[in-house]
Scaffold this motif. Structure first.
Motif, PDB file in Angstrom:
ATOM      1  N   ASP A   1      38.710  -4.020  14.240  1.00 23.44           N
ATOM      2  CA  ASP A   1      39.468  -4.541  15.383  1.00 23.44           C
ATOM      3  C   ASP A   1      39.141  -5.999  15.625  1.00 23.44           C
ATOM      4  O   ASP A   1      37.969  -6.423  15.532  1.00 23.44           O
ATOM      5  N   ARG A   2      40.172  -6.775  15.928  1.00 28.10           N
ATOM      6  CA  ARG A   2      39.942  -8.143  16.360  1.00 28.10           C
ATOM      7  C   ARG A   2      39.848  -8.136  17.890  1.00 28.10           C
ATOM      8  O   ARG A   2      40.711  -7.581  18.567  1.00 28.10           O
ATOM      9  N   VAL A   3      38.804  -8.712  18.438  1.00 24.51           N
ATOM     10  CA  VAL A   3      38.585  -8.704  19.886  1.00 24.51           C
ATOM     11  C   VAL A   3      38.443 -10.125  20.404  1.00 24.51           C
ATOM     12  O   VAL A   3      37.946 -11.013  19.698  1.00 24.51           O
ATOM     13  N   GLU A   4      38.896 -10.332  21.642  1.00 24.20           N
ATOM     14  CA  GLU A   4      38.756 -11.624  22.295  1.00 24.20           C
ATOM     15  C   GLU A   4      37.448 -11.674  23.081  1.00 24.20           C
ATOM     16  O   GLU A   4      36.884 -10.640  23.444  1.00 24.20           O
ATOM     17  N   GLU A   5      36.975 -12.856  23.316  1.00 19.82           N
ATOM     18  CA  GLU A   5      35.787 -13.023  24.149  1.00 19.82           C
ATOM     19  C   GLU A   5      36.023 -12.377  25.515  1.00 19.82           C
ATOM     20  O   GLU A   5      37.069 -12.566  26.139  1.00 19.82           O
ATOM     21  N   GLY A   6      35.081 -11.553  25.973  1.00 18.62           N
ATOM     22  CA  GLY A   6      35.195 -10.864  27.252  1.00 18.62           C
ATOM     23  C   GLY A   6      35.831  -9.502  27.168  1.00 18.62           C
ATOM     24  O   GLY A   6      35.898  -8.796  28.176  1.00 18.62           O
ATOM     25  N   ALA A   7      36.294  -9.111  25.958  1.00 19.20           N
ATOM     26  CA  ALA A   7      36.896  -7.784  25.818  1.00 19.20           C
ATOM     27  C   ALA A   7      35.826  -6.709  25.933  1.00 19.20           C
ATOM     28  O   ALA A   7      34.665  -6.912  25.571  1.00 19.20           O
ATOM     29  N   VAL A   8      36.223  -5.531  26.445  1.00 15.38           N
ATOM     30  CA  VAL A   8      35.288  -4.421  26.572  1.00 15.38           C
ATOM     31  C   VAL A   8      35.054  -3.805  25.198  1.00 15.38           C
ATOM     32  O   VAL A   8      35.996  -3.387  24.522  1.00 15.38           O
ATOM     33  N   LEU A   9      33.778  -3.751  24.796  1.00 14.05           N
ATOM     34  CA  LEU A   9      33.420  -3.128  23.524  1.00 14.05           C
ATOM     35  C   LEU A   9      32.920  -1.699  23.724  1.00 14.05           C
ATOM     36  O   LEU A   9      33.297  -0.785  22.995  1.00 14.05           O
ATOM     37  N   VAL A  10      32.045  -1.522  24.714  1.00 12.03           N
ATOM     38  CA  VAL A  10      31.428  -0.232  24.968  1.00 12.03           C
ATOM     39  C   VAL A  10      31.273  -0.077  26.485  1.00 12.03           C
ATOM     40  O   VAL A  10      31.022  -1.069  27.191  1.00 12.03           O
ATOM     41  N   VAL A  11      31.410   1.158  26.976  1.00 13.51           N
ATOM     42  CA  VAL A  11      31.131   1.456  28.384  1.00 13.51           C
ATOM     43  C   VAL A  11      29.960   2.427  28.424  1.00 13.51           C
ATOM     44  O   VAL A  11      30.038   3.524  27.852  1.00 13.51           O
TER      45      VAL A  11
ATOM     46  N   ILE B   1      30.162  -3.295  28.511  1.00 16.40           N
ATOM     47  CA  ILE B   1      29.536  -4.261  27.608  1.00 16.40           C
ATOM     48  C   ILE B   1      30.643  -5.068  26.963  1.00 16.40           C
ATOM     49  O   ILE B   1      31.544  -4.512  26.312  1.00 16.40           O
ATOM     50  N   LEU B   2      30.606  -6.371  27.140  1.00 23.33           N
ATOM     51  CA  LEU B   2      31.704  -7.237  26.737  1.00 23.33           C
ATOM     52  C   LEU B   2      31.373  -8.028  25.473  1.00 23.33           C
ATOM     53  O   LEU B   2      30.197  -8.298  25.169  1.00 23.33           O
ATOM     54  N   ALA B   3      32.424  -8.444  24.800  1.00 24.02           N
ATOM     55  CA  ALA B   3      32.262  -9.274  23.602  1.00 24.02           C
ATOM     56  C   ALA B   3      31.817 -10.672  24.011  1.00 24.02           C
ATOM     57  O   ALA B   3      32.470 -11.306  24.843  1.00 24.02           O
ATOM     58  N   PRO B   4      30.712 -11.166  23.428  1.00 18.28           N
ATOM     59  CA  PRO B   4      30.227 -12.496  23.809  1.00 18.28           C
ATOM     60  C   PRO B   4      31.051 -13.626  23.195  1.00 18.28           C
ATOM     61  O   PRO B   4      30.955 -14.767  23.638  1.00 18.28           O
ATOM     62  N   PHE B   5      31.853 -13.308  22.190  1.00 17.01           N
ATOM     63  CA  PHE B   5      32.725 -14.314  21.582  1.00 17.01           C
ATOM     64  C   PHE B   5      33.869 -13.591  20.885  1.00 17.01           C
ATOM     65  O   PHE B   5      33.830 -12.369  20.684  1.00 17.01           O
ATOM     66  N   SER B   6      34.905 -14.308  20.519  1.00 16.61           N
ATOM     67  CA  SER B   6      36.023 -13.711  19.787  1.00 16.61           C
ATOM     68  C   SER B   6      35.611 -13.447  18.350  1.00 16.61           C
ATOM     69  O   SER B   6      34.890 -14.248  17.734  1.00 16.61           O
ATOM     70  N   GLY B   7      36.055 -12.315  17.803  1.00 12.47           N
ATOM     71  CA  GLY B   7      35.685 -11.993  16.431  1.00 12.47           C
ATOM     72  C   GLY B   7      36.262 -10.663  15.999  1.00 12.47           C
ATOM     73  O   GLY B   7      37.151 -10.105  16.658  1.00 12.47           O
ATOM     74  N   VAL B   8      35.713 -10.140  14.900  1.00 10.81           N
ATOM     75  CA  VAL B   8      36.149  -8.871  14.336  1.00 10.81           C
ATOM     76  C   VAL B   8      34.980  -7.900  14.371  1.00 10.81           C
ATOM     77  O   VAL B   8      33.834  -8.275  14.073  1.00 10.81           O
ATOM     78  N   VAL B   9      35.267  -6.638  14.755  1.00  9.82           N
ATOM     79  CA  VAL B   9      34.226  -5.619  14.807  1.00  9.82           C
ATOM     80  C   VAL B   9      33.833  -5.255  13.371  1.00  9.82           C
ATOM     81  O   VAL B   9      34.644  -4.691  12.615  1.00  9.82           O
ATOM     82  N   ALA B  10      32.576  -5.609  13.011  1.00 10.08           N
ATOM     83  CA  ALA B  10      32.098  -5.328  11.648  1.00 10.08           C
ATOM     84  C   ALA B  10      31.429  -3.963  11.569  1.00 10.08           C
ATOM     85  O   ALA B  10      31.564  -3.252  10.558  1.00 10.08           O
ATOM     86  N   GLU B  11      30.685  -3.587  12.622  1.00  8.17           N
ATOM     87  CA  GLU B  11      30.010  -2.287  12.639  1.00  8.17           C
ATOM     88  C   GLU B  11      30.029  -1.733  14.056  1.00  8.17           C
ATOM     89  O   GLU B  11      29.971  -2.492  15.034  1.00  8.17           O
ATOM     90  N   VAL B  12      30.073  -0.394  14.182  1.00  2.00           N
ATOM     91  CA  VAL B  12      29.894   0.305  15.455  1.00  2.00           C
ATOM     92  C   VAL B  12      28.715   1.249  15.272  1.00  2.00           C
ATOM     93  O   VAL B  12      28.764   2.168  14.450  1.00  2.00           O
ATOM     94  N   ARG B  13      27.616   0.992  15.988  1.00  2.00           N
ATOM     95  CA  ARG B  13      26.378   1.751  15.797  1.00  2.00           C
ATOM     96  C   ARG B  13      26.097   2.714  16.953  1.00  2.00           C
ATOM     97  O   ARG B  13      24.956   2.989  17.280  1.00  2.00           O
ATOM     98  N   CYS B  14      27.131   3.185  17.616  1.00  2.00           N
ATOM     99  CA  CYS B  14      26.977   4.188  18.668  1.00  2.00           C
ATOM    100  C   CYS B  14      28.166   5.130  18.604  1.00  2.00           C
ATOM    101  O   CYS B  14      29.174   4.836  17.945  1.00  2.00           O
ATOM    102  N   THR B  15      28.057   6.252  19.253  1.00  2.00           N
ATOM    103  CA  THR B  15      29.135   7.230  19.256  1.00  2.00           C
ATOM    104  C   THR B  15      29.487   7.607  20.684  1.00  2.00           C
ATOM    105  O   THR B  15      28.649   7.550  21.589  1.00  2.00           O
TER     106      THR B  15
ATOM    107  N   VAL C   1      25.550  -7.004  19.274  1.00  2.00           N
ATOM    108  CA  VAL C   1      25.728  -6.812  20.718  1.00  2.00           C
ATOM    109  C   VAL C   1      24.891  -5.612  21.124  1.00  2.00           C
ATOM    110  O   VAL C   1      25.054  -4.521  20.576  1.00  2.00           O
ATOM    111  N   ARG C   2      23.980  -5.815  22.062  1.00  2.00           N
ATOM    112  CA  ARG C   2      22.989  -4.799  22.396  1.00  2.00           C
ATOM    113  C   ARG C   2      23.207  -4.221  23.787  1.00  2.00           C
ATOM    114  O   ARG C   2      23.780  -4.865  24.669  1.00  2.00           O
ATOM    115  N   SER C   3      22.682  -3.029  23.976  1.00  2.00           N
ATOM    116  CA  SER C   3      22.702  -2.399  25.290  1.00  2.00           C
ATOM    117  C   SER C   3      21.622  -3.009  26.172  1.00  2.00           C
ATOM    118  O   SER C   3      20.503  -3.243  25.708  1.00  2.00           O
TER     119      SER C   3
END
Length: 654
Positions: free
Chosen positions: A600-610, A620-634, A583-585
């Motif tokens: 974290d398990r997230v649903e499609e449309g959930a807020v990942l990053v602001v 920035i929203l999740a394009p599909f339901s899934g599990v957060v594998a990596e977070v590459r921002c702080t 998921v890109r900026s």
């Protein structure tokens, strides 16, 4: 012809008088209060004079200061305009006493017609129809009770020195008379310094029709036809037209003749207006005479081709009337509406402030206090302009004026533009079925909440980068232009969330094209057009015109003349840029919100990053339901466009 005129007024009427002076080569001097020291009506004057502080009592109502200003600047005459001192016998006498020419009737005439009891007696003596009423003005409850019993209820009590409807009381039963008399006397004393009253027969739902008359010092008196002034709020006219709609020819002829007969009997000189009420049986009665130029004089000018201010100047200089009665003709139809800085949703409460930007419409006559920007002071009447349309008939004039209202933009002020547009589209107004109570019972078609969702839709459109020449927005980014051919008309491309009318609004965008946006707000679909030029957005929302600007706190949106302020929005791209599971900026910015973490398990449309960009929070929203594998921002870290922010893995549970 007069050489130099002191214009003892301000705003749009001062500019109107100045325009004729310039055309005729007559010099003019402008006056101002401290509140008006930079006002547009000072432009072009050979001299300007400060009268005093902002309050009218300390400036525009100072008789001595105005007369002194005229003498010190070499004026030979004074034009009072309307309002302020235009109907003050004391001012007229002071001007004449200083050896100056007053451009209007003399003090004797102003005093006679300014007293309702005297005016009534003079008109009755001249054979002008008057309502059954008191023979003499009085404060006596007993005498007024006797008058009311003779006239028959309902009656209306009128302060003899009043104007604009102030202090008038309608009484429908003898038991209510004493209380109404006490209230009217009290208001008459406090407002006009005179508590005397007249009782007259009350005419329910009358039409208000007035006749423009003109007399010269050589004994000639003419009329310039009639005007309809029935559309009023709180006894204040807001829409006027000429000629009166559907007035029987015989009634018109009799009314015009009565006005000229009355003016002739008085030896009337200069511009004046004889006002009548017309009952349901087309019987008319004298109401009052205004010994000055009227606010609504442009509609008469439009149908006759006469410059009434020029006539005022020429008659004041001792010239004969430029035209005889048989030479004055009327062509077509004209309608005028008064634009006020006021809030129709708050009982038309004045809404002073600064108009940061104004765009007046083309194709109509505009009489305005300022052209591109200006201040509406709390010290004075909040009228800022009059829009006047002329056409071959009433239908054409009404259509032109309605279109002009939609094309008018006033940024920074709440105005009655929307209310006027709704009023002119009302079926009774369109049909010409008018009376003085129509506006009182008129309900605009949309309340604040209804207008807020439309404003939210327009705000969403202002965030779309497809606008030719539009500014950067969250739709811009490394991903480039949207693929129009691949658009899903159901799935939201993005959402703009903002707040107005006490609640949050979320506009979902479903289709975006050059100058066109489709979407939904609260389940209601919308389609609008939008263009952008010089910081102002314009377009249509269905059959409604809208415009908008960005403000430091969000948006100012006006739909069909109704203004709505919206808070700073947040933006969410509905199909967050993703390459595979990344998921890109979509833009450069600062991470101000990071509600997800690895695992974290997230649903499609959930807020990942602001991401905050251009003082806007973009979710920035999740394009599909899934599990957060990596977070590459702080949190609080900078990110570039097309930067991978989060990597999602498909949820094994799915």
């Amino acid at each position: 012809m007069l050489k130099r005129v002191l214009i003892a007024n301000r705003g749009e009427i001062a500019r109107r008088i100045a325009r004729t002076c310039r055309r005729l080569g007559v010099e003019y001097v402008a006056v101002h209060s401290d509140a008006d020291r930079s006002a547009a009506h000072l432009e072009g004057a050979v001299d300007t004079v400060r009268l005093g502080p902002g309050p009218a009592a300390d400036s525009y109502l100072r008789i001595e200061a105005l007369v002194d200003a005229a003498l010190r600047t070499g004026c030979d005459s004074v034009h009072p305009g309307y309002g302020f001192l235009s109907e003050s016998p004391a001012f007229a006498a002071a001007v004449a006493g200083a050896g100056l020419v007053l451009i209007g009737p003399d003090a004797r005439m102003i005093a006679a017609m300014g007293d309702k009891a005297t005016a009534r007696e003079l008109m009755a003596a001249a054979g002008v129809p008057v309502l059954p009423g008191s023979e003499h003005a009085t404060e006596s409850p007993e005498q007024l009770a006797a008058d009311a019993g003779r006239i028959g209820y309902p009656v209306i009590l009128k302060p003899v020195a009043g104007g604009g409807g102030k202090g008038m009381q309608v009484v429908d039963h003898p038991d209510r008379l004493a209380e109404a008399v006490a209230a009217a006397v009290r208001l008459g004393r406090s407002s006009f310094g005179d508590g005397r009253l007249l009782a007259e027969r009350y005419v329910p739902r009358p039409r208000h029709i007035e006749v423009q008359v003109f007399g010269d010092t050589h004994g000639s008196v003419v009329h310039l036809f009639e005007r309809e002034c029935s559309l009023q709020r709180r006894h204040q006219k807001i829409v006027e037209e000429a000629p009166a709609a559907g007035l029987p020819a015989g009634v018109r002829a009799a009314m015009l003749d009565a006005a000229v007969r009355g003016a002739g009997a008085l030896g009337y000189v200069n511009a004046g207006t004889f006002e009548f009420i017309l009952d349901a049986d087309d019987r008319f009665y004298f109401l009052e005479a205004n010994t000055r130029l009227q606010v609504e004089h442009p509609v008469t000018e439009e149908i006759t081709g006469v410059d009434l201010v020029e006539w005022q100047l020429r008659v004041a200089a001792g010239e004969r009337l430029p035209l005889a009665q048989h030479e004055i003709t009327a062509t077509g139809h004209a309608i005028e509406c008064r634009v006020y800085a006021e809030d129709p949703d708050e009982a038309f409460r004045p809404a002073p402030g600064r108009a940061e930007r104004v765009e007046w419409p083309a194709g109509v006559r505009v009489e305005a206090a300022f052209d591109r920007a200006g201040e509406v002071s709390a010290f004075y009447d909040p009228m800022i302009a009059k829009l006047v349309a002329h056409g071959p008939d009433r239908v054409a004039a009404l259509r032109t004026l309605t279109d002009a209202l939609r094309a008018t933009a006033v940024v920074g002020l709440t105005t009655n533009l929307g209310f006027l547009g709704d009023l002119l589209r009302d079926r009774r107004v369109v049909a010409g079925r008018l009376d003085t109570h129509l506006v009182d019972g008129f309900v605009a078609e949309a309340g604040r909440v209804e207008r807020a969702w439309r404003a939210a839709a327009c705000a969403a459109a202002m965030e779309v980068p497809a606008l030719p020449g539009g500014p950067a927005s969250p739709w811009h980014g490394a991903a480039g232009a949207l693929d129009r051919g691949a658009l899903d008309p159901v799935a939201p491309l993005g959402r703009v969330v903002t707040r107005a009318a006490g609640r949050e609004w979320e506009a979902g965008l479903t289709e975006v094209g050059p100058g066109r946006v489709r979407g939904t707000v609260d389940g209601r679909s919308f389609e609008l057009t939008v263009a952008h030029r010089d910081g102002l957005y314009r377009g249509t929302l269905g059959d409604r015109a809208w415009w908008g600007v960005r403000t430091p706190t969000g948006f100012e949106i006006t739909v069909d003349g109704y203004r709505t302020a919206l808070d700073v929005p947040t933006f969410a791209r509905g199909d967050a840029d993703a390459v595979g599971n990344e998921v890109r900026s979509t833009m450069p910015g600062v991470v101000v919100g990071l509600p997800c973490a690895v695992g974290d398990r997230v649903e499609e449309g959930a807020v990942l990053v602001v991401v905050e960009a251009m003082k806007m929070e973009n979710r920035i929203l999740a394009p599909f339901s899934g599990v957060v594998a990596e977070v590459r921002c702080t949190l609080n870290g900078l990110v570039a466009a097309d930067r991978t922010l989060v990597v999602l893995a498909e949820d094994a549970q799915d």
